[in-house]
Design a protein around this motif. Structure first.
Motif, PDB file in Angstrom:
ATOM      1  N   TYR A 467      12.425  -0.471  61.224  1.00 21.32           N
ATOM      2  CA  TYR A 467      11.667   0.167  60.147  1.00 21.32           C
ATOM      3  C   TYR A 467      12.244  -0.088  58.763  1.00 21.32           C
ATOM      4  N   ASP A 468      13.455  -0.616  58.692  1.00 20.01           N
ATOM      5  CA  ASP A 468      14.063  -0.903  57.390  1.00 20.01           C
ATOM      6  C   ASP A 468      14.817  -2.226  57.446  1.00 20.01           C
ATOM      7  N   PRO A 469      14.101  -3.321  57.728  1.00 23.56           N
ATOM      8  CA  PRO A 469      14.786  -4.611  57.863  1.00 23.56           C
ATOM      9  C   PRO A 469      15.448  -5.075  56.568  1.00 23.56           C
ATOM     10  N   GLU A 470      14.973  -4.608  55.420  1.00 24.67           N
ATOM     11  CA  GLU A 470      15.552  -4.979  54.131  1.00 24.67           C
ATOM     12  C   GLU A 470      16.700  -4.062  53.723  1.00 24.67           C
ATOM     13  N   GLU A 471      17.028  -3.098  54.574  1.00 25.05           N
ATOM     14  CA  GLU A 471      18.148  -2.169  54.338  1.00 25.05           C
ATOM     15  C   GLU A 471      18.017  -1.419  53.010  1.00 25.05           C
ATOM     16  N   VAL A 472      16.800  -0.988  52.730  1.00 25.50           N
ATOM     17  CA  VAL A 472      16.557  -0.237  51.490  1.00 25.50           C
ATOM     18  C   VAL A 472      17.280   1.106  51.519  1.00 25.50           C
ATOM     19  N   MET A 473      17.284   1.774  52.675  1.00 22.27           N
ATOM     20  CA  MET A 473      17.878   3.102  52.739  1.00 22.27           C
ATOM     21  C   MET A 473      19.398   3.071  52.577  1.00 22.27           C
TER      22      MET A 473
END
Length: 481
Positions: A467-473
């Motif tokens: 759900y967060d492959p771009e590591e936004v969190m």
């Protein structure tokens, strides 16, 4: 509480930290956000109190000076902000009640998202469910529900907001009857890291699992729908204050309470304090209008102050003077045990005394150890990131101090104390390697396996990658999985 810095002073502090280039970049991001949302954006130059109020935390060491504060008005605002911070890789934070003790968990030098305006409290017509915005505090919720005949399994003291509390699991006065707060969640309104708004419920078992104790790793929750539970009009409870001479008797009584009590409506928290105000606090609750036999072990211990009374749940929820020590630097730390013994609780008391004697040498103020007896509440456990089907008993350390230069000292002392008490629990036979650290009490040095166990931590990493492959969190701080 210590006085809040004025916006002008905050401006000076921020200017000393940020370079002109960083300030310009931050201004561009904040301007972009301001043009994309219906909520308000405040900068350190703002002359109102919004900026300073929105970044304020229960512990001053948890606050930072962001480039701007954004007071969102709904899911659409959060969605727009997430798209902007993702595309610009701007650090950000999300603050609900501001009770997180770890720096950078709900604060940032980047974009500070305040949920303070999300205060909806919507009780269904049948009174079986309630939707709460993540800007609410639990005492506000209880006041709104007063007289309705229903309640929500929520926080126990003044201060914590609905957001982080629920996402960390949530121990309640009603836990022995219904489980953790997260066990009563029906659905989460979530904005994913890519800005997509979605409803997470049992039809999405992976995210539903992840949000039950997984905190801020999977997006921004704007509101939660909970099951309601029956609530009598009147309950019995309050606070009692004791001097240090009563501690041995309180330990004996608490062991008896943990061993003999079979009434899930009766709960207590025993706090042993060291530092500048040594002594003990007993907070007692019964989900009914009479004093239960379960409290008999405490009958012959004379307090210096006693507020025990029959009252509404809303009134009782404000009994603990938890805000009296707010505004100082501080931290929480924790360990979980399978039971309570006299030797273990005596060791806890010795820790509060031993480190309390160091307080004046290191700007120490209050050094407290919260002992929290529970029954087998794990029978109500749902599939959760934070494992609790084995009914772990959390011990909460809360230390406060005044000087920033003593941060490392006291956080190190807290871990040292946890390590010692863990060894005592082993010797007492109440250590269980499958009872993990409660996320809402844990130091930021803890990792996924220490909070969730290796199996759940591995599952959470897979969900995070999905759900967060771009590591936004990861731009928002938090525990490392």
């Amino acid at each position: 509480m210590l006085p809040v810095l004025s916006p002008l002073l905050l401006t000076s502090a921020l200017a000393a930290v940020l370079s002109d280039r960083q300030t310009l970049a931050g201004s561009n991001v904040c301007d972009q956000i301001a043009g994309s949302i219906s909520g308000q954006v405040y900068t350190p130059l703002d002359l109102t109190s919004h900026y300073s109020q929105d970044i304020e935390h229960f512990m001053s060491s948890s606050s930072e000076n962001p480039m701007c504060v954004v007071e969102v008005t709904g899911t659409e605002d959060v969605s727009a902000i997430m798209k902007i911070v993702a595309s610009t890789r701007t650090p950000f934070a999300v603050k609900s009640g501001g009770h997180a003790s770890n720096p950078s968990f709900s604060s940032t030098t980047g974009v500070h998202i305040s949920l303070a305006k999300l205060t909806q409290i919507i009780l269904s017509a049948e009174k079986t469910t309630i939707e709460l915005g993540m800007g609410n505090h639990w005492t506000d919720v209880y006041t709104a529900l007063n007289g309705t005949g229903v309640n929500v399994v929520g926080g126990r003291v003044v201060g914590p907001g609905t957001g982080g509390f629920t996402l960390g699991g949530g121990y309640s006065w009603l836990t022995d009857q219904y489980g953790l707060t997260s066990d009563t969640v029906i659905s989460y309104n979530l904005v994913l890291p890519n800005g997509t708004a979605t409803v997470v419920d049992a039809n999405n078992p992976d995210l539903f699992f992840a949000l039950k104790g997984g905190l801020n790793r999977f997006g921004v929750v704007t509101s939660i729908v909970y099951k309601t539970v029956p609530q009598p009009d009147l309950v019995y409870g309050g606070i009692q204050l004791f001097d240090s001479s009563a501690v041995p008797a309180l330990i004996e009584a608490t062991v008896a309470f943990q061993t003999d009590n079979a009434d899930p409506k009766a709960q207590v928290i025993l706090t042993l304090n060291g530092g500048t105000d040594p002594g003990a606090i007993l907070l007692s609750f019964y989900d009914g209008a009479e004093r239960p036999a379960a409290f008999d072990p405490y009958n012959n211990i004379n307090p210096n102050l006693d507020t025990l009374a029959v009252q509404t749940f809303a009134s009782f929820s404000q009994a603990a003077p938890s805000t009296l020590v707010s505004g100082n630097r501080g931290a929480f730390a924790t360990l979980s045990t399978s039971g309570l013994t006299k030797n273990f609780l005596t060791a806890v008391a010795n820790e509060s005394t031993y480190y309390g004697d160091l307080a004046l040498l290191h700007s120490g103020l209050l050094l407290s150890y919260d002992i929290e007896p529970f029954l087998k509440y794990g029978e109500y456990a749902t599939d959760s990131a934070f494992p609790h089907s084995n009914s772990p008993l959390p011990l909460n350390l809360y230390f406060s101090w005044s000087l920033e230069t003593e941060d490392s000292f006291w956080r190190g002392i807290m871990q040292q104390s946890i390590n010692h008490l863990t060894e005592v629990s082993r010797k007492e036979g109440i250590y269980d390697p499958q009872m993990y650290a409660y996320p809402n009490y844990a130091l930021d040095t803890y990792t996924g396996p220490q909070l969730y166990g290796p199996t759940n931590a591995a599952r959470l990493k897979v969900i995070q990658e999905q759900y967060d492959p771009e590591e936004v969190m990861l731009l928002a701080g938090g525990f490392s999985l």
